[in-house]
Design a protein around this motif. Structure first.
Motif, PDB file in Angstrom:
ATOM      1  N   ALA A  53       0.833  -1.198   0.000  1.00  0.00           N
ATOM      2  CA  ALA A  53       0.000   0.000   0.000  1.00  0.00           C
ATOM      3  C   ALA A  53       0.873   1.256   0.000  1.00  0.00           C
ATOM      4  O   ALA A  53       0.615   2.220  -0.733  1.00  0.00           O
ATOM      5  CB  ALA A  53      -0.922  -0.002   1.218  1.00  0.00           C
ATOM      6  N   TYR A  54       1.917   1.248   0.794  1.00  0.00           N
ATOM      7  CA  TYR A  54       2.828   2.388   0.880  1.00  0.00           C
ATOM      8  C   TYR A  54       3.581   2.600  -0.433  1.00  0.00           C
ATOM      9  O   TYR A  54       3.644   3.719  -0.960  1.00  0.00           O
ATOM     10  CB  TYR A  54       3.812   2.172   2.029  1.00  0.00           C
TER      11      TYR A  54
ATOM     12  N   ASP B 256       1.317   3.839  -3.287  1.00  0.00           N
ATOM     13  CA  ASP B 256       0.939   5.238  -3.112  1.00  0.00           C
ATOM     14  C   ASP B 256       2.105   6.171  -3.458  1.00  0.00           C
ATOM     15  O   ASP B 256       1.933   7.183  -4.147  1.00  0.00           O
ATOM     16  CB  ASP B 256       0.485   5.472  -1.671  1.00  0.00           C
ATOM     17  N   GLU B 257       3.294   5.831  -3.001  1.00  0.00           N
ATOM     18  CA  GLU B 257       4.459   6.651  -3.287  1.00  0.00           C
ATOM     19  C   GLU B 257       4.816   6.614  -4.776  1.00  0.00           C
ATOM     20  O   GLU B 257       5.277   7.612  -5.341  1.00  0.00           O
ATOM     21  CB  GLU B 257       5.654   6.184  -2.447  1.00  0.00           C
TER      22      GLU B 257
ATOM     23  N   ILE C 165       2.744   6.440  -7.262  1.00  0.00           N
ATOM     24  CA  ILE C 165       1.842   7.377  -7.926  1.00  0.00           C
ATOM     25  C   ILE C 165       2.266   8.813  -7.645  1.00  0.00           C
ATOM     26  O   ILE C 165       2.245   9.672  -8.529  1.00  0.00           O
ATOM     27  CB  ILE C 165       0.389   7.117  -7.485  1.00  0.00           C
ATOM     28  N   GLN C 166       2.686   9.083  -6.421  1.00  0.00           N
ATOM     29  CA  GLN C 166       3.124  10.435  -6.076  1.00  0.00           C
ATOM     30  C   GLN C 166       4.335  10.848  -6.923  1.00  0.00           C
ATOM     31  O   GLN C 166       4.425  11.986  -7.392  1.00  0.00           O
ATOM     32  CB  GLN C 166       3.475  10.515  -4.591  1.00  0.00           C
TER      33      GLN C 166
ATOM     34  N   GLU D  86      -1.945   2.656 -11.214  1.00  0.00           N
ATOM     35  CA  GLU D  86      -3.255   2.873 -10.597  1.00  0.00           C
ATOM     36  C   GLU D  86      -3.934   1.544 -10.281  1.00  0.00           C
ATOM     37  O   GLU D  86      -4.647   1.422  -9.291  1.00  0.00           O
ATOM     38  CB  GLU D  86      -4.122   3.774 -11.478  1.00  0.00           C
TER      39      GLU D  86
ATOM     40  N   TRP E 148      -2.227   0.194  -7.164  1.00  0.00           N
ATOM     41  CA  TRP E 148      -2.720   0.996  -6.042  1.00  0.00           C
ATOM     42  C   TRP E 148      -4.103   0.523  -5.602  1.00  0.00           C
ATOM     43  O   TRP E 148      -4.370   0.321  -4.419  1.00  0.00           O
ATOM     44  CB  TRP E 148      -2.743   2.459  -6.480  1.00  0.00           C
ATOM     45  N   ARG E 149      -5.014   0.308  -6.581  1.00  0.00           N
ATOM     46  CA  ARG E 149      -6.358  -0.184  -6.258  1.00  0.00           C
ATOM     47  C   ARG E 149      -6.308  -1.596  -5.692  1.00  0.00           C
ATOM     48  O   ARG E 149      -6.960  -1.919  -4.695  1.00  0.00           O
ATOM     49  CB  ARG E 149      -7.235  -0.186  -7.509  1.00  0.00           C
TER      50      ARG E 149
ATOM     51  N   ARG F  83      -5.474  -2.505  -1.933  1.00  0.00           N
ATOM     52  CA  ARG F  83      -6.379  -2.280  -0.801  1.00  0.00           C
ATOM     53  C   ARG F  83      -6.962  -3.560  -0.223  1.00  0.00           C
ATOM     54  O   ARG F  83      -7.118  -3.693   0.993  1.00  0.00           O
ATOM     55  CB  ARG F  83      -7.519  -1.333  -1.213  1.00  0.00           C
TER      56      ARG F  83
END
Length: 387
Positions: free
Chosen positions: A332-333, A336-337, A339-340, A354, A357-358, A361
């Motif tokens: 998850a981390y 997210d990073e 994408i950032q 993406e 990322w989805r 979860r």
């Protein structure tokens, strides 16, 4: 523990990685955009997986599998985990190890056809009112002469729509314990098409597009006694004996996706320029990469140490809970990073980020939530002190 790979392990990693990149990656966009995995495509890739020796590789050699030790199996799962979940799970199927608990006749009917790619299985435990608390299940089975009659509902049952049979856990009585009454659980084989057994479409899921879930309904579904898996009232023992490493499997597939996200991030940070230099030279990005790599390595070590201990016969529930917790939260981390680092492009479906990322979860929910893993870990620590 030897941290280096054997020649055989490296060959399996290389073979699986090549299969994933050549046979699965090209179909990810179709599955992601349609939310559907065509059976024609499943059959095509399945045949290639069987020919490559990658199908049902989790199974022992004596029943037609690859006979991989746990560490090698997790290396294989990590590589498969890089791809869309529906593609790797359905097309390169790994039948549930719980099938090994069956009688010889049950193995002939259920296990071997799954290994040959002729059938698919699904595992039915979860209910609308009983997720992590399986003792709270309401779906029941009552003995009637030489048969069992099943009633109740299961949901969130993965790929039950294509499965030829379900391995269903049902309440079959109660027992007194120091903490009050608890349900006795029995496992049953239930064939699709059995009167009283129906499979309905499940819920639309933000994670793992193309990988379906279904609702199973039992309405006076009558099955013969020879379809009990294991012993009557011993369903938990069957599950605990044969399903123990599934949390490590989840952890390993998370490692593969995190590795893919990190690779994209490093490449993008090296190539993307802002203000006259690659963005990777900015500490705001470079430090993210360093932290992502460190978290990924830590999760790798925890998952593979637990796998090594599994092979040594020394693994504990605490080991597997820690590995699953770390790997799923790390993914998850990292997602997210990633994408950032990519900015707006990270959320476009031109890249797999993406999706990763989805998909990340659900990993903190199924096969035991992060809270359940923390409960297992802390309980083991406190029990050692008599608490």
């Amino acid at each position: 523990m030897n941290f280096g790979l054997t020649e055989e392990q490296q060959l399996i990693v290389d073979t699986t990685r090549a299969f994933v990149e050549n046979e699965l990656y090209p179909h990810e966009a179709e599955v992601e955009r349609t939310g559907h995995l065509r059976m024609e495509l499943v059959n095509e890739i399945q045949a290639k997986a069987i020919a490559a020796g990658l199908y049902a590789a989790n199974m022992p050699e004596e029943v037609g599998g690859a006979g991989l030790d746990t560490v090698t199996w997790l290396l294989y799962e990590k590589e498969l985990g890089r791809a869309n979940y529906a593609l790797h799970w359905t097309c390169v199927a790994r039948p549930s190890n719980i099938l090994l608990a069956g009688s010889d006749a049950q193995k002939e009917k259920y296990l071997y056809p799954c290994i040959r790619g002729e059938k698919w299985d699904c595992l039915a435990m979860t209910e609308p009112g009983a997720g992590s608390d399986l003792r709270g299940m309401k779906a029941s089975a009552v003995q009637d002469g030489g048969d069992w009659v099943l009633n109740g509902t299961k949901h969130f049952i993965s790929h039950a729509d294509i499965a030829d049979f379900a391995i269903c856990f049902m309440a079959t009585g109660e027992e007194e314990t120091p903490r009050g009454k608890k349900k006795k659980i029995t496992a049953f084989f239930v064939d699709k098409g059995t009167p009283g057994f129906s499979v309905r479409d499940g819920y639309r899921n933000v994670s793992h597009r193309g990988y379906t879930n279904s609702i199973l309904e039992f309405d006076d579904c009558r099955i013969p006694a020879d379809q009990v898996l294991g012993e009557v009232h011993k369903g938990f023992e069957v599950a605990n004996t044969w399903l123990g490493a599934t949390r490590l499997q989840v952890g390993a597939t998370c490692l593969g996706r995190a590795e893919r996200a990190l690779e994209h991030s490093v490449e993008y940070a090296a190539q993307r320029s802002q203000f006259g230099q690659s963005i990777g030279k900015n500490q705001g990005v470079s430090f993210k990469l360093a932290d992502m790599a460190t978290e990924l390595k830590a999760a790798n070590l925890m998952v593979f140490e637990a796998g090594w201990k599994f092979d040594q016969g020394t693994v504990t529930d605490q080991d597997m809970a820690m590995a699953k917790l770390k790997a799923t939260e790390m993914l998850a981390y990292v997602a997210d990073e990633a994408i950032q680092i990519h900015g707006g492009m990270g959320l476009m479906d031109d890249l797999p980020l993406e999706r990763i990322w989805r998909d990340a979860r659900v990993e903190r929910i199924w096969e035991g939530t992060s809270e359940i893993q923390r409960h297992i870990i802390s309980r083991a620590m406190l029990r050692a002190k008599g608490a």
